[in-house]
Motif scaffolding. Structure first.
Motif, short mmCIF file in Angstrom:
data_model
loop_
_atom_site.label_atom_id
_atom_site.label_comp_id
_atom_site.label_asym_id
_atom_site.label_seq_id
_atom_site.Cartn_x
_atom_site.Cartn_y
_atom_site.Cartn_z
N GLU A 151 -19.76 29.56 -24.28
CA GLU A 151 -19.96 28.34 -25.09
C GLU A 151 -19.70 28.44 -26.49
O GLU A 151 -19.39 27.54 -27.32
CB GLU A 151 -21.49 27.98 -24.82
N TYR A 152 -20.09 29.73 -27.14
CA TYR A 152 -19.92 29.88 -28.58
C TYR A 152 -18.35 29.82 -28.85
O TYR A 152 -17.95 29.27 -30.01
CB TYR A 152 -20.25 31.19 -28.99
N ILE A 153 -17.37 30.46 -28.08
CA ILE A 153 -16.00 30.40 -28.31
C ILE A 153 -15.67 29.08 -28.17
O ILE A 153 -14.75 28.36 -29.15
CB ILE A 153 -15.25 31.09 -27.31
N LEU A 154 -15.95 28.21 -27.30
CA LEU A 154 -15.58 26.75 -27.04
C LEU A 154 -15.87 26.00 -28.46
O LEU A 154 -15.39 25.10 -28.81
CB LEU A 154 -16.20 26.23 -25.74
N GLU A 155 -17.24 26.18 -28.66
CA GLU A 155 -17.82 25.43 -29.87
C GLU A 155 -16.93 25.65 -31.14
O GLU A 155 -16.55 24.93 -32.03
CB GLU A 155 -19.36 25.78 -30.30
N SER A 156 -16.50 26.94 -31.33
CA SER A 156 -15.93 27.56 -32.35
C SER A 156 -14.45 26.91 -32.41
O SER A 156 -13.89 26.55 -33.53
CB SER A 156 -15.72 29.19 -32.32
N ILE A 157 -13.73 26.68 -31.20
CA ILE A 157 -12.52 26.02 -30.85
C ILE A 157 -12.54 24.66 -31.43
O ILE A 157 -11.69 24.14 -32.34
CB ILE A 157 -11.87 26.40 -29.72
N LYS A 158 -13.81 23.92 -30.92
CA LYS A 158 -13.77 22.52 -31.42
C LYS A 158 -13.97 22.43 -32.81
O LYS A 158 -13.32 21.62 -33.40
CB LYS A 158 -15.06 22.03 -30.64
#
Length: 472
Positions: A151-158
């Motif tokens: 979830e942290y990786i996905l939020e960072s990509i966004k």
């Protein structure tokens, strides 16, 4: 049994097959007739098997070695022209639960400064990277399900894709995180990542387990089969790599090519990229304790043989290597390089204090992006910030079919020139801009299709007028 189409790691990276390959190569390293046959096959630009390539790697006939280098250089030109794609790594977090003995992020290291970027800190880092001129990032993070969940990786990509500062924008985010599940790879695909990158470190299972004594990365099969799960999750651009210096380089070379063959056999799509890092000093890591290091001559030979064997793949070399080393291997097969890299968590927006060292490895090439861009152009290369293929859906088998046929250059060459023009207008020093404008004028003459050339000239004019992001 060795089976390149198998889903089991120990069948598509088969230890006995590698040992037999190494013995075969050693027995034929001066076999002129066989070496000439292999080189004739390589000239067809269809690639080589791991066994054929291993013979070339150990070839002791000096005239044939020179032919290998010349062929590698020509194949690189045939598939990628004189374009060099630019990128930068962005380290999100160095928290890690693994015990990898070659990496300072290992869980037992109590001295390294542990950091994790907040979304606000990521914004600052990305703006700093955009202000340099970067358009393509490779996200890096240690494996830690608590501190670095998906979830942290996905939020960072966004967050990264959402930042548009002045004329800057990150147009492609590649991701280098630990092996994960098919479900998580689907989430990364849905987040719009470019290439999923995962280094094997070593293909030698026994050595792998010793080098990864604790943590989830200890599981050799799960790690080695990660690309299969990524493909099943819809990610069709994947990047392979080993960390040269951990195990005997001939073994790693054969394993790396077997992995490429496996992806072709099972999915019909080989690796989008292959990286060739060498182990470097970092925090509590002394590379001299690993007794399989390779010198620059062997390193160059490996790169040339990979280029001949997997002609369609992009090849990456980072700022781990010196300017002199990078210059040598650019003509032998490398098509992507990083510039102005920071291997610490943070450090682009503000330089990291020495007492807070969080770097994964020491950087050997410390030049600014502008210096690297100018250096490439002075060598006759086109620094490319292009991300068009990814954004136009030319990925996986669609990219590979175009690349293998040589047709990819019909759009890549003008796209490279247009993104270089953007860089020159927005970020370059006057000297770099002067060299770059002259290079673009010269290279425009090499666009064979008059209609494409006319459109590209129009787009270049639009860039001068302040418009951005044109692509074929």
């Amino acid at each position: 049994m060795y089976n390149p189409a198998s889903s089991k790691a120990e069948e598509f990276i088969n230890h006995e097959e590698i040992l037999e390959t190494l013995a075969y190569a050693e027995a034929h390293k001066t076999d002129r007739e066989l070496i000439e046959q292999i080189l004739e096959k390589a000239k067809q630009r269809k690639g080589l098997t791991h066994r054929e390539a291993s013979v070339l790697l150990v070839c002791e006939l000096e005239d044939k070695n020179q032919e290998i280098y010349e062929l590698a250089s020509q194949i690189k030109k045939d598939f990628y022209g004189n374009r060099i794609v630019m990128f930068a790594p962005l380290y999100l977090s160095n928290y890690c639960v693994n015990g990898c003995v070659y990496c300072p992020y290992h869980a037992q290291n109590k001295n390294i400064c542990r950091k994790k970027l907040t979304q606000e800190e990521i914004k600052k880092e990305v703006i700093a990277l955009q202000d340099m001129g970067h358009k393509r990032l490779a996200l890096e993070a240690g494996e830690d399900p608590v501190n670095n969940p998906i979830e942290y990786i996905l939020e960072s990509i966004k967050t990264i894709y959402g930042i548009h500062h002045k004329n800057g924008a990150i147009r492609r985010v590649n991701v280098n995180i630990a092996a994960t599940t098919v479900e998580n790879y689907r989430k990364l695909k849905d987040a719009g990542i470019g290439t999923y990158i995962l280094f094997q470190e070593t293909y030698h299972k026994e050595s792998y387990e010793v080098l990864h004594p604790t943590g989830p990365k200890h599981n050799y099969a799960y790690h080695t089969e990660a690309m299969d799960r990524a493909m099943e999750g819809g990610i069709d651009d994947v990047g392979l790599g080993v960390l040269f210096g951990l195990e005997l380089y001939r073994y790693e070379f054969a394993g790396l090519l077997m992995h490429a063959e496996h992806l072709e056999a099972k999915f019909g799509v080989g690796p989008h990229t292959i990286s060739v890092p060498r182990i470097k000093r970092a925090d509590d890591i002394d590379p001299s304790v690993f007794d399989n290091g390779i010198n620059d001559d062997i390193f160059a030979k490996i790169i040339a043989c990979i280029r001949i064997s997997v002609p369609y793949t992009g090849m990456i070399i980072s700022t781990r290597e010196s300017k002199a080393c990078r210059e040598r291997v650019l003509k032998l097969g490398v098509s992507q390089i990083s510039g102005a890299s920071r291997t610490s968590v943070g450090g682009y927006a503000e330089e990291e204090p020495e007492e807070e060292n969080s770097a994964q490895f020491d950087v050997s090439d410390n030049r600014t992006l502008d210096e690297v861009v100018r250096w490439l152009m002075e060598l006759g290369y086109i620094p490319s910030f292009c991300t068009a293929c990814y954004r136009e859906g030319r990925t996986g088998d669609r990219f590979m079919s175009l690349c293998k046929s040589g047709q990819i250059q019909n759009c890549c060459h003008p796209n490279a020139l247009m993104t270089l023009k953007e860089y020159l207008e927005d970020y370059a020093t006057e000297k770099t801009k002067e060299i770059g404008d002259a290079l673009i004028a010269k290279e425009m003459e090499f666009i064979p299709n008059p209609k494409v050339r006319e459109i590209a000239e129009n787009y270049l004019g639009c860039i001068l007028d302040g418009k951005r992001d044109f692509r074929f």
